[in-house]
Design an enzyme around this catalytic site. Sequence first.
Site, PDB file in Angstrom:
ATOM      1  N   ARG A 161      13.632 136.514 -19.690  1.00  0.00           N
ATOM      2  CA  ARG A 161      12.951 136.928 -20.924  1.00  0.00           C
ATOM      3  C   ARG A 161      13.333 138.322 -21.414  1.00  0.00           C
ATOM      4  O   ARG A 161      12.517 139.033 -22.004  1.00  0.00           O
ATOM      5  CB  ARG A 161      11.427 136.864 -20.757  1.00  0.00           C
ATOM      6  CG  ARG A 161      10.862 135.474 -20.508  1.00  0.00           C
ATOM      7  CD  ARG A 161      11.067 134.551 -21.703  1.00  0.00           C
ATOM      8  NE  ARG A 161      10.265 133.340 -21.546  1.00  0.00           N
ATOM      9  CZ  ARG A 161      10.694 132.242 -20.946  1.00  0.00           C
ATOM     10  NH1 ARG A 161      11.931 132.173 -20.479  1.00  0.00           N
ATOM     11  NH2 ARG A 161       9.909 131.191 -20.850  1.00  0.00           N
ATOM     12  N   SER A 212       3.589 131.590 -24.071  1.00  0.00           N
ATOM     13  CA  SER A 212       3.178 132.340 -22.878  1.00  0.00           C
ATOM     14  C   SER A 212       2.959 133.810 -23.236  1.00  0.00           C
ATOM     15  O   SER A 212       3.819 134.430 -23.852  1.00  0.00           O
ATOM     16  CB  SER A 212       4.263 132.275 -21.800  1.00  0.00           C
ATOM     17  OG  SER A 212       4.468 130.948 -21.401  1.00  0.00           O
ATOM     18  N   GLU A 282       4.975 139.174 -21.935  1.00  0.00           N
ATOM     19  CA  GLU A 282       6.134 138.577 -22.610  1.00  0.00           C
ATOM     20  C   GLU A 282       6.024 138.880 -24.108  1.00  0.00           C
ATOM     21  O   GLU A 282       7.020 139.104 -24.781  1.00  0.00           O
ATOM     22  CB  GLU A 282       6.151 137.062 -22.363  1.00  0.00           C
ATOM     23  CG  GLU A 282       7.295 136.366 -23.066  1.00  0.00           C
ATOM     24  CD  GLU A 282       7.394 134.878 -22.764  1.00  0.00           C
ATOM     25  OE1 GLU A 282       7.347 134.490 -21.582  1.00  0.00           O
ATOM     26  OE2 GLU A 282       7.534 134.113 -23.730  1.00  0.00           O
TER      27      GLU A 282
HETATM   28  N1  EPU Z   1      -0.729 126.017 -13.930  1.00  0.00           N
HETATM   29  C1  EPU Z   1      -2.030 126.006 -13.529  1.00  0.00           C
HETATM   30  N2  EPU Z   1      -2.992 126.323 -14.441  1.00  0.00           N
HETATM   31  C2  EPU Z   1      -2.693 126.671 -15.720  1.00  0.00           C
HETATM   32  C3  EPU Z   1      -1.352 126.698 -16.110  1.00  0.00           C
HETATM   33  C4  EPU Z   1      -0.377 126.375 -15.194  1.00  0.00           C
HETATM   34  O1  EPU Z   1      -2.351 125.698 -12.389  1.00  0.00           O
HETATM   35  O2  EPU Z   1      -3.617 126.945 -16.484  1.00  0.00           O
HETATM   36  C5  EPU Z   1       0.322 125.645 -12.949  1.00  0.00           C
HETATM   37  C6  EPU Z   1       1.019 124.361 -13.342  1.00  0.00           C
HETATM   38  O3  EPU Z   1       0.315 123.235 -12.866  1.00  0.00           O
HETATM   39  C7  EPU Z   1       2.375 124.532 -12.697  1.00  0.00           C
HETATM   40  C8  EPU Z   1       2.618 126.047 -12.743  1.00  0.00           C
HETATM   41  O4  EPU Z   1       1.329 126.631 -12.956  1.00  0.00           O
HETATM   42  O5  EPU Z   1       2.321 124.144 -11.347  1.00  0.00           O
HETATM   43  C9  EPU Z   1       3.587 126.450 -13.829  1.00  0.00           C
HETATM   44  O6  EPU Z   1       3.059 126.084 -15.095  1.00  0.00           O
HETATM   45  P1  EPU Z   1       3.953 125.425 -16.249  1.00  0.00           P
HETATM   46  O7  EPU Z   1       4.734 124.298 -15.697  1.00  0.00           O
HETATM   47  O8  EPU Z   1       3.053 125.174 -17.405  1.00  0.00           O
HETATM   48  O9  EPU Z   1       5.002 126.497 -16.608  1.00  0.00           O
HETATM   49  P2  EPU Z   1       4.864 128.014 -16.938  1.00  0.00           P
HETATM   50  O10 EPU Z   1       5.595 128.767 -15.876  1.00  0.00           O
HETATM   51  O11 EPU Z   1       3.464 128.411 -17.219  1.00  0.00           O
HETATM   52  C10 EPU Z   1       7.076 128.230 -18.318  1.00  0.00           C
HETATM   53  C11 EPU Z   1       7.419 129.080 -19.496  1.00  0.00           C
HETATM   54  C12 EPU Z   1       7.054 128.329 -20.778  1.00  0.00           C
HETATM   55  C13 EPU Z   1       7.787 127.008 -20.812  1.00  0.00           C
HETATM   56  C14 EPU Z   1       7.362 126.198 -19.585  1.00  0.00           C
HETATM   57  C15 EPU Z   1       8.091 124.861 -19.496  1.00  0.00           C
HETATM   58  C16 EPU Z   1       7.110 131.418 -18.791  1.00  0.00           C
HETATM   59  C17 EPU Z   1       6.218 132.609 -18.815  1.00  0.00           C
HETATM   60  N3  EPU Z   1       6.651 130.330 -19.440  1.00  0.00           N
HETATM   61  O12 EPU Z   1       5.662 128.106 -18.317  1.00  0.00           O
HETATM   62  O13 EPU Z   1       7.547 129.123 -21.846  1.00  0.00           O
HETATM   63  O14 EPU Z   1       7.452 126.269 -21.980  1.00  0.00           O
HETATM   64  O15 EPU Z   1       7.698 126.964 -18.393  1.00  0.00           O
HETATM   65  O16 EPU Z   1       9.407 125.057 -19.199  1.00  0.00           O
HETATM   66  O17 EPU Z   1       8.203 131.483 -18.222  1.00  0.00           O
HETATM   67  C18 EPU Z   1       6.965 130.789 -23.432  1.00  0.00           C
HETATM   68  O18 EPU Z   1       7.773 131.513 -22.836  1.00  0.00           O
HETATM   69  O19 EPU Z   1       6.344 131.167 -24.449  1.00  0.00           O
HETATM   70  C19 EPU Z   1       6.705 129.461 -22.902  1.00  0.00           C
HETATM   71  C20 EPU Z   1       5.755 128.660 -23.380  1.00  0.00           C
END
Ligand code: EPU
Length: 287
Positions: A161, A212, A282
């Site tokens: 990022r 995010s 972010e």
């Molecule tokens: N999780 C929870 N509770 C929550 C949210 C997430 O337990 O409220 C757990 C999920 O179950 C999962 C883990 O946390 O095991 C990761 O969550 P998720 O798969 O939703 O991915 P993320 O890391 O939160 C990242 C990017 C997103 C992107 C998604 C899908 C970052 C900060 N965010 O989200 O990017 O869409 O992966 O690839 O790297 C953005 O940057 O604006 C964005 C939306």
Amino acid sequence: MEIKKDVSISTLTSWKTSGTVAQLWLGEDEADLLKFAQEEKKGKKFFILGKGSNLLIMPGQTDKIFFKLGPSFANYDFSGQKLRAGAAASLMGLALKARESSLSGLEFASGIPGSLGGAIIMNAGAHGREMKDILQEVRVFDKEREDFLTLSPEEMDFDYRKSFLKNQSRYIVIDALIKLKSADKDEIKNLMENYKEGRLKSQPWDYPSAGSVFKNPPGFSAGQLIDQAGLKGLAINKAQISEKHGNFIINLGGADSQDILLLIENVEKLIKEKYNIHLEREVIVID
Ligand code: EPU
């Protein structure tokens, strides 16, 4: 140069918060870029805006001028397996055009609501892929030298990022060359639909947000930490930590930037206290 006065912030950012900014300049050609560079040298303060999908603008901005590349910087052109596109182009739009041309590589970006320029600066990513994976070169306007410059991916110094363009204002991204691969149109479509289904299931896209809010700290998920800390659903007026995904702050309708900033600061404080983890933002806050 088109100059707009008292522009509503709700039209400038995906969070659609209330308030106005004093001035928005829309650059349409090289002469406008030169004027921008020269006015800045004379002492005017600017902020370069993309589609505002990762941005919190605090109201009452009278000390800076918001500068945005207009539609003439949103053109694109496919040549073989390469795509040259302007910084103001919509990333989602480019992903759809690539699909129409049976070119694979931009599927991951089909749900990222920003401009190409913004996505490059912050090395936007999803589904394990990032902008750095597909960029061949980035052309910028150097305000200091008042000239264009082409940067290689190495020179961009991409990281999670971020890129070297993130915390500077000397260079404005003008366009980029993206490398794609020929592939079956239905396969591209299926991949995009799978991604979309996953996103809609876990992320609250039915409300204005900035995606995010925090980066994932090394070895942790910001959303999961916020969830485990019991912060989902916490609201300040019309700003709320999403019940669906802990790393999203949604505008329930008529939220102020100040409410969102307070929620961000509360989350940072509570996660630090509870887990001794520093959450890095972010989103960019303009105050
Ligand atoms: N999780 C929870 N509770 C929550 C949210 C997430 O337990 O409220 C757990 C999920 O179950 C999962 C883990 O946390 O095991 C990761 O969550 P998720 O798969 O939703 O991915 P993320 O890391 O939160 C990242 C990017 C997103 C992107 C998604 C899908 C970052 C900060 N965010 O989200 O990017 O869409 O992966 O690839 O790297 C953005 O940057 O604006 C964005 C939306």
